[in-house]
Design a protein around this motif. Structure first.
Motif, mmCIF file in Angstrom:
data_model
loop_
_atom_site.group_PDB
_atom_site.id
_atom_site.type_symbol
_atom_site.label_atom_id
_atom_site.label_comp_id
_atom_site.label_asym_id
_atom_site.label_seq_id
_atom_site.Cartn_x
_atom_site.Cartn_y
_atom_site.Cartn_z
ATOM 1 N N CYS A 130 -0.744 6.897 4.667
ATOM 2 C CA CYS A 130 -0.999 7.956 3.668
ATOM 3 C C CYS A 130 -0.625 7.200 2.258
ATOM 4 N N GLY A 131 -1.029 8.280 1.163
ATOM 5 C CA GLY A 131 -0.627 7.507 -0.150
ATOM 6 C C GLY A 131 0.969 7.513 -0.512
ATOM 7 N N VAL A 132 1.513 8.838 -0.567
ATOM 8 C CA VAL A 132 2.741 8.776 -0.746
ATOM 9 C C VAL A 132 3.639 9.358 0.449
ATOM 10 N N VAL A 133 4.640 8.870 0.759
ATOM 11 C CA VAL A 133 5.322 9.640 2.014
ATOM 12 C C VAL A 133 6.744 10.017 1.337
ATOM 13 N N LEU A 134 7.270 11.089 1.792
ATOM 14 C CA LEU A 134 8.619 11.764 1.308
ATOM 15 C C LEU A 134 9.609 11.484 2.309
ATOM 16 N N VAL A 135 10.793 11.085 2.390
ATOM 17 C CA VAL A 135 11.649 11.019 3.548
ATOM 18 C C VAL A 135 12.854 12.209 3.145
ATOM 19 N N ALA B 108 7.885 17.895 -6.369
ATOM 20 C CA ALA B 108 6.451 17.493 -7.171
ATOM 21 C C ALA B 108 6.913 16.564 -8.092
ATOM 22 N N ASN B 109 8.046 16.302 -8.485
ATOM 23 C CA ASN B 109 8.098 15.321 -9.555
ATOM 24 C C ASN B 109 8.564 13.965 -9.024
ATOM 25 N N LEU B 110 9.008 14.214 -7.775
ATOM 26 C CA LEU B 110 9.195 12.789 -6.975
ATOM 27 C C LEU B 110 8.180 12.243 -6.512
ATOM 28 N N VAL B 111 6.941 13.219 -6.076
ATOM 29 C CA VAL B 111 5.835 12.654 -5.697
ATOM 30 C C VAL B 111 4.939 12.014 -6.628
ATOM 31 N N LYS B 112 5.085 12.600 -8.015
ATOM 32 C CA LYS B 112 4.158 12.109 -8.971
ATOM 33 C C LYS B 112 5.132 11.011 -9.575
ATOM 34 N N THR B 113 6.237 10.818 -9.552
ATOM 35 C CA THR B 113 6.789 9.456 -9.994
ATOM 36 C C THR B 113 6.573 8.231 -8.880
ATOM 37 N N ALA B 114 6.601 8.595 -7.778
ATOM 38 C CA ALA B 114 6.406 7.787 -6.527
ATOM 39 C C ALA B 114 4.927 7.151 -6.461
ATOM 40 N N ASN B 115 4.189 7.845 -6.934
ATOM 41 C CA ASN B 115 2.526 7.673 -6.768
ATOM 42 C C ASN B 115 2.513 6.520 -8.042
ATOM 43 N N THR B 116 3.147 6.832 -9.217
ATOM 44 C CA THR B 116 3.026 5.653 -10.323
ATOM 45 C C THR B 116 3.809 4.448 -10.213
ATOM 46 N N SER B 117 5.014 4.602 -9.648
ATOM 47 C CA SER B 117 5.943 3.634 -9.835
ATOM 48 C C SER B 117 6.244 3.121 -8.501
ATOM 49 N N GLY B 118 6.003 3.698 -7.256
ATOM 50 C CA GLY B 118 6.260 3.276 -6.119
ATOM 51 C C GLY B 118 7.269 3.898 -5.068
ATOM 52 N N THR C 260 18.473 13.324 -0.701
ATOM 53 C CA THR C 260 17.082 13.108 -0.361
ATOM 54 C C THR C 260 16.317 14.476 -0.850
ATOM 55 N N PRO C 261 14.972 14.445 -1.175
ATOM 56 C CA PRO C 261 13.832 13.446 -0.712
ATOM 57 C C PRO C 261 13.939 12.340 -1.628
ATOM 58 N N GLN C 262 13.502 11.100 -0.693
ATOM 59 C CA GLN C 262 13.187 10.175 -1.493
ATOM 60 C C GLN C 262 11.788 9.799 -0.899
ATOM 61 N N ALA C 263 11.134 9.383 -2.294
ATOM 62 C CA ALA C 263 9.512 9.404 -2.109
ATOM 63 C C ALA C 263 9.075 8.136 -2.583
ATOM 64 N N PHE C 264 8.097 7.359 -1.653
ATOM 65 C CA PHE C 264 7.564 6.095 -1.712
ATOM 66 C C PHE C 264 6.190 6.225 -1.636
ATOM 67 N N ARG C 265 5.553 4.857 -1.947
ATOM 68 C CA ARG C 265 4.171 4.553 -1.586
ATOM 69 C C ARG C 265 4.383 4.107 -0.384
ATOM 70 N N TYR C 266 3.347 4.423 0.600
ATOM 71 C CA TYR C 266 3.629 4.545 2.059
ATOM 72 C C TYR C 266 3.824 2.972 2.737
ATOM 73 N N SER C 267 2.939 2.121 1.903
ATOM 74 C CA SER C 267 3.046 0.750 2.238
ATOM 75 C C SER C 267 4.130 0.212 1.922
#
Ligand code: CTP
Ligand code: MG
Length: 231
Positions: free
Chosen positions: A97-102, A116-126, A160-167
């Motif tokens: 998937c694109g972004v995964v939250l733990v 929402a802020n975490l997902v947005k930030t992880a999407n741009t910065s990883g 947590t949550p900690q959000a990351f690009r899945y890869s």
């Protein structure tokens, strides 16, 4: 921005001193982990929920998921000895998937605006993690004597949550496993790959139900939210 959430729920809750997994303890008649699941069930940006559970608790947890109509729960992974093993089992089980939250199943009071802020930030910065500024003065001590006072303005209490690009998180989790490295959060696994991790300010209410006094605080949070709703 959509995401998948992975919820480690395979602990034993030793510090809670209950005779069972603390996540099954009830707050006003409902087990703790169901409050957490409902946040993600109700968040329109959450596509899928995956849980790491103990094999012997799977049937019970699954039956709660069915009776509370938590339709976003897409699968279960078997938890491991360490929390990190449980998270890795989930990360390896979920579809790419694109972004995964733990997120700890033991943190039922997470705010959707923070998610929402975490997902947005992880999407741009990883990588992006929830944190709150440290309130107390923190000192370092050696044999009971203060050796240093640490500048509080640079300190954050990590949640947590900690959000990351899945890869990225999959690679970090697998590298840690290979290197037999155990971290206290997912961000540490990413930090050791020299990837920057951003902080997203969270709320002090996002406590982890850890010791018996947290149950008192948890009930107070639920009561104050109920009063707000009734206004
Ligand atoms: N967890 C997990 N697998 C483990 C250990 C912990 O999935 N091997 C989960 C817990 O169920 C909890 C979250 O990780 O939702 C955070 O861990 P923690 O608060 O430490 O819970 P426990 O390990 O259950 O509690 P304790 O450390 O007091 O035994
Ligand atoms: Mg633990």
């Amino acid at each position: 921005m959509n995401y998948t959430v992975v919820l480690p729920a395979a602990g034993s809750g030793k510090r809670m001193k209950a005779d069972k997994n603390k996540l099954l303890l009830e707050l006003f008649g409902k087990p703790i982990f169901l409050y957490t699941l409902e946040v993600f069930q109700q968040d329109p940006n959450c596509d899928a929920i995956w849980l790491a559970v103990k094999e012997q608790e799977r049937d019970l947890i699954e039956s709660y998921v069915k009776s509370y109509q938590l339709t976003k729960v897409q699968g279960y992974a078997t938890g491991g000895t360490e929390r990190q093993d449980s998270v890795r089992a989930c990360l390896e089980a979920i579809p790419s998937c694109g972004v995964v939250l733990v997120h700890d199943a033991a943190r039922p009071f997470i705010d959707t605006a923070v998610i929402a802020n975490l997902v947005k930030t992880a999407n741009t910065s990883g990588a992006a993690i929830a944190a709150v500024p440290v309130k107390d003065t923190i000192k370092k001590a050696e044999k009971g004597i203060i050796s240093e006072t640490i500048d509080r303005n640079q300190l954050w209490m990590i949640q947590t949550p900690q959000a990351f690009r899945y890869s990225l998180i999959l690679k970090a989790a697998q590298a840690a496993y290979q290197d037999e490295f155990i971290g206290t959060d997912e961000a540490m696994l990413v930090e050791r790959l020299h990837h920057p991790v951003a902080i997203v300010e969270s709320t002090y209410e996002n406590i982890k139900m850890t010791t018996p006094d947290d149950l008192i605080y948890g009930k107070a949070i639920l009561e104050s939210r109920l009063q707000e709703e009734q206004k």
